[in-house]
Design a protein around this motif. Structure first.
Motif, PDB file in Angstrom:
ATOM      1  N   GLY A  76      -5.694 -23.156   0.733  1.00  0.00           N
ATOM      2  CA  GLY A  76      -4.398 -23.459   0.397  1.00  0.00           C
ATOM      3  C   GLY A  76      -3.601 -21.893   0.343  1.00  0.00           C
ATOM      4  N   PRO A  77      -2.434 -21.839  -0.364  1.00  0.00           N
ATOM      5  CA  PRO A  77      -1.791 -20.545  -0.207  1.00  0.00           C
ATOM      6  C   PRO A  77      -2.528 -19.475  -0.895  1.00  0.00           C
ATOM      7  N   PHE A  78      -1.948 -18.477  -0.170  1.00  0.00           N
ATOM      8  CA  PHE A  78      -2.664 -17.081  -0.609  1.00  0.00           C
ATOM      9  C   PHE A  78      -1.650 -15.966  -0.661  1.00  0.00           C
ATOM     10  N   GLU A  79      -1.864 -14.900  -1.294  1.00  0.00           N
ATOM     11  CA  GLU A  79      -0.744 -13.800  -1.447  1.00  0.00           C
ATOM     12  C   GLU A  79      -1.729 -12.293  -1.279  1.00  0.00           C
ATOM     13  N   ASN A  80      -0.787 -11.437  -1.089  1.00  0.00           N
ATOM     14  CA  ASN A  80      -1.356  -9.976  -1.041  1.00  0.00           C
ATOM     15  C   ASN A  80      -1.951  -9.636  -2.347  1.00  0.00           C
ATOM     16  N   ASP A  81      -3.176  -8.954  -2.342  1.00  0.00           N
ATOM     17  CA  ASP A  81      -4.147  -8.659  -3.495  1.00  0.00           C
ATOM     18  C   ASP A  81      -3.312  -7.551  -4.142  1.00  0.00           C
ATOM     19  N   PRO A  82      -2.628  -8.096  -5.358  1.00  0.00           N
ATOM     20  CA  PRO A  82      -1.922  -6.674  -6.061  1.00  0.00           C
ATOM     21  C   PRO A  82      -2.540  -5.739  -6.773  1.00  0.00           C
ATOM     22  N   ASN A  83      -4.038  -5.956  -6.639  1.00  0.00           N
ATOM     23  CA  ASN A  83      -5.164  -4.679  -7.126  1.00  0.00           C
ATOM     24  C   ASN A  83      -5.057  -3.358  -6.173  1.00  0.00           C
ATOM     25  N   VAL A  84      -4.525  -3.908  -4.934  1.00  0.00           N
ATOM     26  CA  VAL A  84      -4.578  -2.686  -4.164  1.00  0.00           C
ATOM     27  C   VAL A  84      -3.333  -2.532  -3.395  1.00  0.00           C
ATOM     28  N   THR A  85      -2.472  -3.636  -3.251  1.00  0.00           N
ATOM     29  CA  THR A  85      -1.335  -3.518  -2.340  1.00  0.00           C
ATOM     30  C   THR A  85      -0.077  -2.864  -3.234  1.00  0.00           C
ATOM     31  N   ASP A  86       0.692  -1.819  -2.978  1.00  0.00           N
ATOM     32  CA  ASP A  86       1.760  -1.215  -3.371  1.00  0.00           C
ATOM     33  C   ASP A  86       1.253  -0.671  -4.838  1.00  0.00           C
ATOM     34  N   LYS A  87       0.256  -1.260  -5.656  1.00  0.00           N
ATOM     35  CA  LYS A  87      -0.163  -0.483  -6.710  1.00  0.00           C
ATOM     36  C   LYS A  87      -1.084   0.725  -6.308  1.00  0.00           C
ATOM     37  N   LYS A  88      -1.695   0.684  -5.111  1.00  0.00           N
ATOM     38  CA  LYS A  88      -2.624   1.768  -4.653  1.00  0.00           C
ATOM     39  C   LYS A  88      -2.304   2.149  -3.538  1.00  0.00           C
ATOM     40  N   PHE A  89      -1.863   1.279  -2.788  1.00  0.00           N
ATOM     41  CA  PHE A  89      -1.581   1.728  -1.355  1.00  0.00           C
ATOM     42  C   PHE A  89      -0.279   0.959  -1.009  1.00  0.00           C
ATOM     43  N   PRO A  90       0.539   1.532  -0.386  1.00  0.00           N
ATOM     44  CA  PRO A  90       2.069   0.988   0.113  1.00  0.00           C
ATOM     45  C   PRO A  90       1.936  -0.044   1.249  1.00  0.00           C
ATOM     46  N   GLY A  91       2.222  -1.167   0.976  1.00  0.00           N
ATOM     47  CA  GLY A  91       2.164  -2.255   2.010  1.00  0.00           C
ATOM     48  C   GLY A  91       0.833  -2.767   1.688  1.00  0.00           C
ATOM     49  N   ASN A  92       0.064  -3.228   2.666  1.00  0.00           N
ATOM     50  CA  ASN A  92      -1.125  -3.772   2.699  1.00  0.00           C
ATOM     51  C   ASN A  92      -2.125  -3.418   3.808  1.00  0.00           C
ATOM     52  N   PRO A  93      -2.452  -2.115   3.975  1.00  0.00           N
ATOM     53  CA  PRO A  93      -3.194  -1.597   4.877  1.00  0.00           C
ATOM     54  C   PRO A  93      -4.705  -2.008   4.934  1.00  0.00           C
ATOM     55  N   THR A  94      -5.188  -2.532   3.786  1.00  0.00           N
ATOM     56  CA  THR A  94      -6.404  -3.162   3.709  1.00  0.00           C
ATOM     57  C   THR A  94      -6.720  -4.545   4.045  1.00  0.00           C
ATOM     58  N   ARG A  95      -5.288  -5.320   4.287  1.00  0.00           N
ATOM     59  CA  ARG A  95      -5.115  -6.636   4.699  1.00  0.00           C
ATOM     60  C   ARG A  95      -6.092  -7.520   3.648  1.00  0.00           C
ATOM     61  N   SER A  96      -5.859  -7.412   2.223  1.00  0.00           N
ATOM     62  CA  SER A  96      -6.470  -7.666   1.211  1.00  0.00           C
ATOM     63  C   SER A  96      -5.522  -8.922   0.665  1.00  0.00           C
ATOM     64  N   TYR A  97      -6.254  -9.934   0.242  1.00  0.00           N
ATOM     65  CA  TYR A  97      -5.566 -11.131  -0.124  1.00  0.00           C
ATOM     66  C   TYR A  97      -6.348 -11.745  -1.544  1.00  0.00           C
ATOM     67  N   ARG A  98      -5.578 -12.782  -2.087  1.00  0.00           N
ATOM     68  CA  ARG A  98      -6.377 -13.434  -3.056  1.00  0.00           C
ATOM     69  C   ARG A  98      -5.692 -14.685  -3.025  1.00  0.00           C
ATOM     70  N   SER A  99      -6.232 -15.918  -3.584  1.00  0.00           N
ATOM     71  CA  SER A  99      -5.994 -17.175  -3.508  1.00  0.00           C
ATOM     72  C   SER A  99      -6.339 -18.047  -4.689  1.00  0.00           C
ATOM     73  N   SER A 100      -5.796 -18.825  -5.277  1.00  0.00           N
ATOM     74  CA  SER A 100      -6.464 -19.620  -6.622  1.00  0.00           C
ATOM     75  C   SER A 100      -6.979 -20.737  -5.978  1.00  0.00           C
ATOM     76  N   ALA A 101      -6.717 -21.155  -4.700  1.00  0.00           N
ATOM     77  CA  ALA A 101      -7.432 -22.391  -3.886  1.00  0.00           C
ATOM     78  C   ALA A 101      -8.599 -21.711  -3.145  1.00  0.00           C
ATOM     79  N   PRO A 102      -9.716 -22.722  -3.231  1.00  0.00           N
ATOM     80  CA  PRO A 102     -10.920 -22.331  -2.474  1.00  0.00           C
ATOM     81  C   PRO A 102     -10.783 -21.608  -1.278  1.00  0.00           C
TER      82      PRO A 102
END
Length: 140
Positions: A76-102
């Motif tokens: 399903g849809p996914f988004e940038n992981d807010p635990n690391v993107t912008d909060k700790k690292f500008p942008g998404n250099p870790t290419r980390s994501y999260r989804s509520s879908a499996p």
């Protein structure tokens, strides 16, 4: 999400022994704050990033289970992981994501970089410092 954030491939690190076709779902306890039940399942497009997550999961759970990395496919849809993107690292250099879908397990990856005992000790110290500070807050 309406736009494609990353084409992958995607990976998830864990100590769970899973099989191709199984689904990883939200609703499990956080590896970092076990008192929190997570609303999302987390993944990355960096195989060694997933390996690091697996090593940390093994470390924090004090489990004898080996750390594992799986290739996964979001269902399903996914988004940038807010635990690391912008909060700790500008942008998404870790290419980390999260989804509520499996996430569907596609394959187990065995060719990833393991941490040395020295690197694991450094991560232990970093985690202790992060989890005891305000930076340890998890955006769920």
């Amino acid at each position: 999400m309406s736009e494609l954030l990353d084409e992958g491939p995607f990976f998830h690190g864990t100590i769970a022994d899973l099989r191709v076709g199984e689904l990883l779902t939200a609703g499990r306890r956080s590896n970092y704050r076990p008192e929190i039940v997570m609303n999302h399942i987390y993944f990355t497009a960096l195989v060694d990033g997933a390996g690091l997550a697996a090593e940390i999961a093994a470390e924090l759970s004090r489990s004898e289970a080996p750390p594992r990395v799986y290739a996964v496919a979001p269902t399903g849809p996914f988004e940038n992981d807010p635990n690391v993107t912008d909060k700790k690292f500008p942008g998404n250099p870790t290419r980390s994501y999260r989804s509520s879908a499996p996430l569907r397990i596609v394959d187990e990856i065995t060719d990833w970089t393991r941490l040395t005992p020295e690197q694991l000790q450094i991560w232990r110290q970093r985690l202790t410092a992060i989890l005891s500070s305000e930076r340890g807050e998890i955006l769920n």
